[in-house]
Scaffold this active site. Structure first.
Site, PDB file in Angstrom:
ATOM      1  CD  GLU A  98      -2.936  -1.211   2.254  1.00 47.36           C
ATOM      2  OE1 GLU A  98      -3.653  -0.229   2.492  1.00 47.36           O
ATOM      3  OE2 GLU A  98      -2.941  -2.247   2.933  1.00 47.36           O
ATOM      4  CB  THR A 103      -1.548   4.398  -7.467  1.00 53.10           C
ATOM      5  OG1 THR A 103      -2.475   3.698  -6.636  1.00 53.10           O
ATOM      6  CG2 THR A 103      -2.155   5.716  -7.910  1.00 53.10           C
ATOM      7  NE  ARG A 234      -3.983  -2.518  -1.757  1.00 52.95           N
ATOM      8  CZ  ARG A 234      -2.759  -2.868  -2.085  1.00 52.95           C
ATOM      9  NH1 ARG A 234      -2.230  -2.441  -3.222  1.00 52.95           N
ATOM     10  NH2 ARG A 234      -2.033  -3.645  -1.311  1.00 52.95           N
ATOM     11  CG  ASP A 266       3.669  -3.364  -9.065  1.00 54.98           C
ATOM     12  OD1 ASP A 266       4.315  -3.381  -8.009  1.00 54.98           O
ATOM     13  OD2 ASP A 266       2.441  -3.141  -9.130  1.00 54.98           O
ATOM     14  CD  GLN A 270       0.148  -6.418   0.922  1.00 55.27           C
ATOM     15  OE1 GLN A 270       0.189  -6.639  -0.276  1.00 55.27           O
ATOM     16  NE2 GLN A 270      -0.319  -5.285   1.422  1.00 55.27           N
TER      17      GLN A 270
END
Length: 400
Positions: A98, A103, A234, A266, A270
């Site tokens: 996050e 994005t 998301r 990408d 996590q």
């Protein structure tokens, strides 16, 4: 680059002589504008003083010339391939969960005129509904954590819905307009707003407020996501996502390709996804590391006791000290500038960093974070650091 261009130019000239035939012999007419070096190459095969060759000698010399031309063509092809590689770059997007990597990647795709496909639009629509469900689940769990209650028919209907919805499950839920109205009404209630104001103490998606304010629009039957919806959604990255982008540049020679090819890779941020990073480390020209500045008052999705900013600093140190990236430039995007500017006014940076002695101004807090990240670098290693708002196209384009 310049060396490769000159080599290609020379080979290009050397391999274009003598396609004409005059009297069964390769023509020397094309040599009139060539250099002595090129003429020497030709004369190694053809004797300038020879008046007449037998047919057998002509065929033999033609074969020798064509063999050398083929060899030169192979060399030229290899050099062209090497030149293309000089204009191809693999950039690795890294950062904790996050931090905004996906994005920024979506922004770069949009900047480079990559249109979103139909199946991606459908995925965005479904994910927006699931984002709203995940946020409401977190808010309801926070009610229990802080000893608060909400009693209403709408809240009861939402709790029944949350029990049927399994986060990350195969079954996708799309909210009806009536359910969306329930969500928006409950979200505005006093108990939910109390826990929302304490969101630094539990996990919650950054765009929760955006989802709730726009949920009635998402629930319309003819809904189509706009650009901001696509950026705000998301979709947790699992595995490895690779995007090929092309960008124009100022060419210095005709032999140079018209585009620079950028391969953006990408990988999920996590903790359970980081073991896959090793498979992406080969031939990396640059590491683009993202960290959310708003993370100084947020916790991890996978560990509600771990501060996001501290996790990001530790991860940045680990990456910058990795021998694989010893000679690889590192660029740091301190992301979510817009959220950070809002938060810093009421929640001082010292809540995360007791050694921070500055005021609540953005300039002072941003300067402190830059220094913190530079402290993580190995001795002698530098990093270019930029503050960005990932959902702002102009901001991403300017800094990238």
């Amino acid at each position: 680059q310049n060396l490769a261009s000159k080599q290609l130019l020379l080979i290009n000239v050397l391999t274009t002589t003598g396609e004409d035939r005059m009297g069964g012999k390769p023509s020397k007419s094309k040599l009139k504008d060539h250099t002595p070096v090129e003429e020497k190459k030709f004369n190694e095969i053809f004797d300038k003083n020879a008046v007449e060759d037998t047919q057998e000698q002509v065929v033999q010399k033609e074969n020798e010339w064509e063999a050398r031309s083929r060899s030169k063509n192979v060399e030229q092809s290899l050099l062209q391939s090497e030149l293309a590689q000089l204009f191809s770059f693999k950039i690795l997007l890294l950062g904790a969960g996050e931090s905004g990597k996906s994005t920024v990647l979506k922004q770069l795709e949009s900047i480079h005129n990559h249109k979103i496909r139909k199946f991606q639009v459908e995925n965005v629509t479904t994910s927006l509904h699931e984002n709203a469900l995940d946020c409401m689940r977190s808010l309801f769990q926070a009610l229990d954590k802080f000893g608060l209650k909400i009693e209403s028919k709408a809240a009861k209907r939402i709790m029944d819905l949350l029990e049927r919805y399994e986060p990350g499950g195969a079954k996708h839920i799309r909210l009806s307009p009536e359910e969306a109205a329930d969500f928006q009404g409950v979200y505005k209630s006093e108990p939910i707003q109390k826990v929302y104001n304490r969101r630094a103490e539990f996990w919650l998606l950054d765009s929760c407020d955006y989802y709730m304010r726009n949920l009635d629009r998402f629930a319309q039957e003819d809904f189509e996501p706009n650009e901001e919806d696509i950026l705000r959604v998301r979709i947790r990255t699992t595995g490895i996502i690779s995007k090929d982008l092309k960008t124009r540049y100022q060419r210095e020679h005709d032999l140079e390709p018209p585009y620079v090819n950028i391969k953006m890779v990408d990988v999920g941020g996590q903790r359970n996804e980081r073991k896959k990073w090793l498979h992406c480390f080969d031939d990396v020209k640059c590491v683009l590391f993202l960290s959310s500045m708003a993370g100084y008052r947020q916790v991890l999705f996978e560990d509600s006791k771990k501060n996001r900013m501290i996790e990001s600093l530790e991860l940045f140190r680990k990456i910058s000290h990795d021998k694989t990236f010893q000679d690889v430039p590192i660029i740091l995007f301190l992301n979510k500038k817009d959220l950070f500017e809002q938060m810093i006014r009421s929640e001082p940076l010292s809540t995360c960093f007791p050694d921070y002695k500055g005021d609540n101004s953005y300039a002072s807090a941003f300067g402190f974070l830059k220094a913190k990240f530079r402290e993580q670098l190995p001795k002698g290693k530098e990093a270019s650091i930029f503050d960005v708002t990932g959902v702002a196209p102009r901001d991403v384009k300017k800094n990238f």
